[in-house]
Design an enzyme around this catalytic site. Structure first.
Site, PDB file in Angstrom:
ATOM      1  N   ASP A  33       2.475 -19.908  63.678  1.00 41.22           N
ATOM      2  CA  ASP A  33       1.922 -19.943  65.038  1.00 41.22           C
ATOM      3  C   ASP A  33       2.997 -20.522  65.947  1.00 41.22           C
ATOM      4  O   ASP A  33       4.109 -20.800  65.496  1.00 41.22           O
ATOM      5  CB  ASP A  33       0.604 -20.731  65.095  1.00 41.22           C
ATOM      6  N   SER A 127      -8.597  -5.543  66.954  1.00 41.25           N
ATOM      7  CA  SER A 127      -9.994  -5.095  66.907  1.00 41.25           C
ATOM      8  C   SER A 127     -10.148  -3.670  67.416  1.00 41.25           C
ATOM      9  O   SER A 127     -11.214  -3.079  67.264  1.00 41.25           O
ATOM     10  CB  SER A 127     -10.858  -6.008  67.779  1.00 41.25           C
ATOM     11  N   HIS A 148      -7.868  -4.290  59.665  1.00 45.38           N
ATOM     12  CA  HIS A 148      -8.854  -4.995  60.476  1.00 45.38           C
ATOM     13  C   HIS A 148      -9.851  -5.759  59.606  1.00 45.38           C
ATOM     14  O   HIS A 148     -10.785  -5.176  59.044  1.00 45.38           O
ATOM     15  CB  HIS A 148      -9.575  -3.986  61.388  1.00 45.38           C
ATOM     16  N   GLU A 160     -10.956  -2.456  57.662  1.00 43.24           N
ATOM     17  CA  GLU A 160     -10.660  -1.105  58.153  1.00 43.24           C
ATOM     18  C   GLU A 160      -9.148  -0.900  58.094  1.00 43.24           C
ATOM     19  O   GLU A 160      -8.393  -1.695  58.665  1.00 43.24           O
ATOM     20  CB  GLU A 160     -11.142  -0.944  59.594  1.00 43.24           C
ATOM     21  N   ASN A 198     -16.622  -1.830  65.143  1.00 39.86           N
ATOM     22  CA  ASN A 198     -16.854  -2.391  66.482  1.00 39.86           C
ATOM     23  C   ASN A 198     -17.511  -1.391  67.429  1.00 39.86           C
ATOM     24  O   ASN A 198     -18.193  -1.794  68.375  1.00 39.86           O
ATOM     25  CB  ASN A 198     -15.556  -2.940  67.079  1.00 39.86           C
TER      26      ASN A 198
HETATM   27  N1  NAD Z   1     -12.142 -13.442  66.436  1.00 38.32           N
HETATM   28  C1  NAD Z   1     -12.693 -12.444  65.753  1.00 38.32           C
HETATM   29  O1  NAD Z   1     -13.877 -12.465  65.418  1.00 38.32           O
HETATM   30  C2  NAD Z   1     -11.848 -11.264  65.351  1.00 38.32           C
HETATM   31  C3  NAD Z   1     -12.347 -10.390  64.359  1.00 38.32           C
HETATM   32  C4  NAD Z   1     -11.552  -9.326  63.950  1.00 38.32           C
HETATM   33  C5  NAD Z   1     -10.322  -9.121  64.541  1.00 38.32           C
HETATM   34  N2  NAD Z   1      -9.876  -9.956  65.508  1.00 38.32           N
HETATM   35  C6  NAD Z   1      -8.546  -9.714  66.082  1.00 38.32           C
HETATM   36  O2  NAD Z   1      -7.623 -10.609  65.480  1.00 38.32           O
HETATM   37  C7  NAD Z   1      -6.595 -10.936  66.421  1.00 38.32           C
HETATM   38  C8  NAD Z   1      -6.539 -12.443  66.557  1.00 38.32           C
HETATM   39  O3  NAD Z   1      -7.792 -12.900  67.032  1.00 38.32           O
HETATM   40  P1  NAD Z   1      -8.223 -14.425  66.917  1.00 38.32           P
HETATM   41  O4  NAD Z   1      -9.663 -14.439  67.230  1.00 38.32           O
HETATM   42  O5  NAD Z   1      -7.740 -15.022  65.638  1.00 38.32           O
HETATM   43  O6  NAD Z   1      -7.401 -15.037  68.143  1.00 38.32           O
HETATM   44  P2  NAD Z   1      -7.125 -16.569  68.495  1.00 38.32           P
HETATM   45  O7  NAD Z   1      -6.917 -16.629  69.949  1.00 38.32           O
HETATM   46  O8  NAD Z   1      -8.142 -17.453  67.858  1.00 38.32           O
HETATM   47  O9  NAD Z   1      -5.755 -16.866  67.733  1.00 38.32           O
HETATM   48  C9  NAD Z   1      -4.547 -16.247  68.076  1.00 38.32           C
HETATM   49  C10 NAD Z   1      -3.416 -17.174  67.661  1.00 38.32           C
HETATM   50  O10 NAD Z   1      -2.177 -16.485  67.847  1.00 38.32           O
HETATM   51  C11 NAD Z   1      -1.238 -17.438  68.283  1.00 38.32           C
HETATM   52  N3  NAD Z   1      -0.082 -16.779  68.867  1.00 38.32           N
HETATM   53  C12 NAD Z   1       0.074 -16.255  70.093  1.00 38.32           C
HETATM   54  N4  NAD Z   1       1.319 -15.745  70.229  1.00 38.32           N
HETATM   55  C13 NAD Z   1       1.959 -15.945  69.042  1.00 38.32           C
HETATM   56  C14 NAD Z   1       3.273 -15.667  68.556  1.00 38.32           C
HETATM   57  N5  NAD Z   1       4.171 -15.061  69.323  1.00 38.32           N
HETATM   58  N6  NAD Z   1       3.582 -16.052  67.292  1.00 38.32           N
HETATM   59  C15 NAD Z   1       2.664 -16.686  66.524  1.00 38.32           C
HETATM   60  N7  NAD Z   1       1.416 -16.979  66.932  1.00 38.32           N
HETATM   61  C16 NAD Z   1       1.071 -16.617  68.179  1.00 38.32           C
HETATM   62  C17 NAD Z   1      -2.030 -18.315  69.260  1.00 38.32           C
HETATM   63  O11 NAD Z   1      -1.378 -19.550  69.475  1.00 38.32           O
HETATM   64  C18 NAD Z   1      -3.361 -18.447  68.520  1.00 38.32           C
HETATM   65  O12 NAD Z   1      -3.402 -19.585  67.684  1.00 38.32           O
HETATM   66  C19 NAD Z   1      -6.942 -10.193  67.708  1.00 38.32           C
HETATM   67  O13 NAD Z   1      -6.242  -8.980  67.726  1.00 38.32           O
HETATM   68  C20 NAD Z   1      -8.441  -9.956  67.564  1.00 38.32           C
HETATM   69  O14 NAD Z   1      -8.892  -8.847  68.312  1.00 38.32           O
HETATM   70  C21 NAD Z   1     -10.602 -11.051  65.916  1.00 38.32           C
END
Ligand code: NAD
Length: 290
Positions: A33, A127, A148, A160, A198
């Site tokens: 991160d 997503s 996914h 997915e 989704n």
């Molecule tokens: N939250 C859900 O329920 C869910 C479910 C399925 C898929 N997703 C997908 O997963 C992905 C992440 O979602 P999330 O909910 O975990 O987001 P989140 O905001 O909780 O976490 C994202 C993380 O990425 C980090 N980040 C940003 N830029 C970065 C970089 N350059 N290098 C390293 N880390 C970096 C941020 O600091 C943050 O901690 C998205 O594409 C989302 O659509 C989310």
């Protein structure tokens, strides 16, 4: 292709648990991160999830206390937290889990293209964004695919697997095999906004969100009603809180842009995001979180 070492980029709601799933299958994994605090939160989540899993086995008499502790240390010990791309030089597979914005995905995929060996395959946990467009940021779009996971990634078995226009058959096969290696159930989904799950789930959630905005019935009441009637573990507002309201609003907006009024962006949810109330990850959303 066999995956000897993996990496996860982004240690947020999804990334910590995705790293846990990979490490639990005995594949060493880097968890990156942008700052150490976020990395540590991801590692803590992986530990908590693993402890929860072994506790259940101990309670059922299937694992001794000693073996349970050893398992926690084995899984957590398989995850190396980092804030840099050092160590990415010999990974075979990366799962990107950074925010659902194309410009962020592009920046990360360009960095991954430079930091990883040429044979490595690069997955996005998006997503619903276009895998073809994400792959455009690299010199290896044939090795880019959608992978996914669903929240919570440690428990939900489905993944997915999404092919972009350039994704090769070998890469898609590697994705299916890796999903099985980490004990998940992969399905191949077409590249379209929201993929399969989704599109279905958010159209249902949209109706609940729309109804709440129109009727003003309380979020708690509606969640309870849906939970009881549909026999779900939680209602749509609590699910949104746990998933991260910023992510949910962005995905809902993308779906509405792509498919029109079948999808709905909840007004109250949007306002909460503007106030920085993002759900469990910020401590407050529709509900308070400890
Ligand atoms: N939250 C859900 O329920 C869910 C479910 C399925 C898929 N997703 C997908 O997963 C992905 C992440 O979602 P999330 O909910 O975990 O987001 P989140 O905001 O909780 O976490 C994202 C993380 O990425 C980090 N980040 C940003 N830029 C970065 C970089 N350059 N290098 C390293 N880390 C970096 C941020 O600091 C943050 O901690 C998205 O594409 C989302 O659509 C989310």
């Amino acid at each position: 292709m066999f995956v000897f070492k993996a990496a996860v980029v982004g240690a947020g709601v999804m990334g910590g648990e995705i790293a846990q799933v990979i490490a639990a299958a005995d594949v060493p994994v880097l968890l990156k991160d942008v700052d150490q605090e976020l990395v540590d939160a991801g590692l803590a989540k992986a530990r908590a999830v693993t402890e929860g899993q072994v506790r259940k086995l101990v309670e059922k008499g299937k694992l001794s206390e000693e073996a349970a502790q050893a398992q926690v240390e084995r899984v957590v010990g398989g995850i190396t937290g980092t804030t840099s791309y050092d160590g990415f030089g010999d990974v075979d597979l990366v799962v990107e889990a950074v925010p659902e914005r194309m410009e962020v995905k592009h920046a990360v995929f360009a960095e991954l293209d430079a930091a990883t060996p040429g044979h490595a395959v690069l997955a996005s946990n998006t997503s619903g964004l276009s895998i073809t467009e994400i792959g455009d940021a690299t010199q290896r779009p044939d090795k880019v695919f959608g992978f996914h996971f669903f929240w919570p990634a440690s428990r939900m078995r489905l993944i997915e697997v999404v092919e972009g226009d350039e994704t090769s058959a070998e890469t898609a096969q590697a994705a299916m095999t890796f999903a099985q290696q980490i004990r998940k159930v992969p399905i191949r989904a077409a590249e379209c906004p929201g993929f399969v799950v989704n599109r279905i789930l958010l159209s249902t959630a949209s109706e609940a969100w729309r109804y709440q905005d129109e009727s003003g019935v309380s979020v708690e009441e509606l969640d309870e009603l849906i939970k009881e009637r549909a026999q779900l573990p939680m209602g749509p507002f609590r699910v949104a809180d746990m998933s991260g309201l910023d992510t949910v609003v962005k995905v809902a907006q993308d779906m509405q842009d792509a498919y029109g009024d079948r999808f709905y962006v909840h007004r109250g949810m949007q306002e909460k995001v503007e106030r920085g109330e993002l759900g469990a990850k910020s401590g407050k959303g529709f509900y308070e979180h400890a």
